[in-house]
Design an enzyme around this catalytic site. Sequence first.
Site, PDB file in Angstrom:
ATOM      1  N   LYS A   1      -6.730   3.304   8.410  1.00  0.00           N
ATOM      2  CA  LYS A   1      -5.690   4.201   7.889  1.00  0.00           C
ATOM      3  C   LYS A   1      -6.174   5.642   7.847  1.00  0.00           C
ATOM      4  O   LYS A   1      -5.482   6.563   8.287  1.00  0.00           O
ATOM      5  CB  LYS A   1      -5.259   3.740   6.501  1.00  0.00           C
ATOM      6  CG  LYS A   1      -4.513   2.416   6.477  1.00  0.00           C
ATOM      7  CD  LYS A   1      -4.173   2.009   5.047  1.00  0.00           C
ATOM      8  CE  LYS A   1      -3.402   0.700   5.021  1.00  0.00           C
ATOM      9  NZ  LYS A   1      -3.074   0.252   3.652  1.00  0.00           N
TER      10      LYS A   1
ATOM     11  N   SER B   1       0.804  -1.231   0.000  1.00  0.00           N
ATOM     12  CA  SER B   1       0.000   0.000   0.000  1.00  0.00           C
ATOM     13  C   SER B   1       0.832   1.274   0.000  1.00  0.00           C
ATOM     14  O   SER B   1       0.273   2.370  -0.133  1.00  0.00           O
ATOM     15  CB  SER B   1      -0.942  -0.005   1.211  1.00  0.00           C
ATOM     16  OG  SER B   1      -0.215  -0.068   2.419  1.00  0.00           O
TER      17      SER B   1
END
Length: 812
Positions: free
Chosen positions: A734, A691
């Site tokens: 996140k 990511s």
Amino acid sequence: MIDDREILTPQPAPPSPDVVRELPILPLTQTVLFPGTAITVLLTSPAAIGAVETVQGSGSTVVALTQRAITDTSEEPGNLYSLGVEAEVARVLALPDGALSVLLIGRWRVMVEAVDRRVDVLVGRVTVAPVAPVAPNQLVRPRTVLLELLEQVVALSRTLSPRLLATAYATADLQLLADLVASELPLSVPQRQQLLELLPVDQRLAAVTLLLTEERELLRREQARPGARKTRASRQQADAEPFSLPSLEHEPALREGTKEDVDHLHALLAAACLPRAVQLRADEELNRLDLLPPGSPDYAVVRTYLQWLATLPWQATPSKTIDLRAAAQILDDHHYGLRKVKDRILEQLAVRKLVGGDQAGSILCFVGPPGVGKTSLGRAMAAALGRPFVRVALGGVHDEAEIRGHRRTYVNALPGRIIKAMREAGTLNPVFMLDEIDKLGSDMRGDPTAALLEVLDPEQNRAFSDHYLDVPYDLSQVLFVTTANSLEEVEDALVDRLEVIELPGYTEEEKIAIARRFLIGRQIGANGLSATPITIPTATIRQLTRTYTFEAGVRGLERELGALCRKVARRIAEGRSYPRRIDPRLLPSLLGPERFDYGLQLKEDEIGVATGMVWTTHGGDILQVEIGVVEGKGSLLLTGQLGEVMQESAQAALSFTRVNAKRLGIDPRRFEKIDIHVHLPEGGVPKDGPSAGITVVCALVSALTGRKLKRTIAMTGEVTLRGRVLPVGGIREKVLGAYRAGIMHVIVPAKNKPELLEELPRNVQRNLQCTYVTMLDEVLPVAFVENPLDFPWKPRKRSPKPAPKNAEALPS
């Protein structure tokens, strides 16, 4: 101590009972010496060896006293019986290890009035025990009955010698006859001591006669059932209780006690409403129990088995009508947030309400980090359904028998944890939680996961087989719920039987709300501050969650709140002043320095530093990706304890940058003259995953072009060589971690948009700007202060060389 008994002829007449003498005390362990018999004992203790050495060679006697218990202070005077036997030390043999083998000949009973310790020897003041005379004609019949019984016992026994019978017939003294038979019967030490202390001759003969009767009947039953034979040694060891005359019952009384047991169990089994197959098995075992003697080892085994059958639930408790509104209220009262999880639970309850049976619905598996409320959700489900709740912790279970139980052929066998929990529930349809299924192990004793496959399969658990019960048990009406921290270690076959519901960690706002609604009041009451309540404002709770805890759940937060309450409670108890409002500035003085740090946005825009979003088991956070460019030979250096996937992601980012160097304003030839260093701070923490792809690209382009990145923007997304941005996991955590760090603008993959819109709290959605991208060309204009795509690289044109001044003009 080892003894080897011998049978002797009657001894000389004893001294007068009025004479008081001092004799050495010889402590005996696990044996009793009777008058008129001889035993060989092995002596190892200092007191016993000292007593023998005192009289050895002098022809004197010692007093043989049996110890009450075997302890470190066994030879203390208080641990010795007060009645023993005066014995002659006939033979002494010294062994190489320092022990003595001694032959003792019992003479007569003596009473010990006092015991003194003289160095290593115990010396007692003793008198001969008086014996009341009995007319010989009164004991003729008892002697005849005793000898007849002894003859029958010797004929049946495999351990008693015919020599005993011959010696008994030749013994005219009835006292010696009773002692002789008592010394040969398989009795425990307390029973032998009681017979030794039984002074009246007629009572002693009666007691020995009753013991012979019991031994005869036991030997007869053993011969009728060879498989149930019990050796003399095992009977002696198992008979732990000392006997008394009233407890010596005849066979009819024993059979009457057995009948009462059978009748009681029959009534319990009748009230249990057993299924037909189980009832047939119970009747078979009842008939077997009725034939077994109470002293048989199988008697206790069969009786325990029938008690388990009688106490297990075989009928379901009628469930109350499911009220979904009330169920939703119960779930809200027990837990804050977790809307998706609660909706799925209510769907499960709705299906059961509509179907009208207990077989509908799937098996739920709550998966999430510790402390997020997985176990308490099961309790809330039970409360909403009005059913009992039972929980079985599977952490550390390695033996299949823990689930299925042991077969009854094993000593002390019992059912497995499933059946034990069902008996605890008391109904056939409880809410049954299997906690921590990911902590199961396996070894040579079997794989408990394989046993759970049958438990959690609706097609198989209608006839669950426990090894101990050995009859089908219906688990189809049980509402099973399982929990796990992670499914990586769970077998696929087991996961296939579960409907997995992810429980993400709580957000900061959710933790604050949980603390205000549940935790603060609980800790104030638990620490005795109800009469003098304190105030913990929201700012303090927020500071606790950020700098004193690092978790997905709220257990650590509750511990810190409890620590605050204890600090205040101590001051109140000591009569000192205490803060009634705990502000954030007081936390260092009460709890010490801050223990954790969380990411914060940079103070200014920088070159070569991009802010990425990361996911951890404790929640989301931000992390800066740093790029350093130095002169070199075109190598790539990766540091920060990066995993294999993240290293590959950095390689892909570099390849994309080189392929698109001209468009990004980078001289393609420069890559051959520099080394690129990619570093992610906090090198002690392992990092992995794809990511960080777009974050590495942005930091790399910034370092190579010298253009600054915006400090107010955080990003996440996997990058491909073609510049496509792919979706990532943990997007909710996140984004919330970035929001906590003060980031107000995030760049995320477009395919993560539906998940964010569904799971992101409304207040965060209102305050946070999200840019959804599918290509890197959409990222660069947003992330950079100056879009590098607006400044493509162009090679410099070479100017022509000037002609020499003295060159001649060419002819036309």
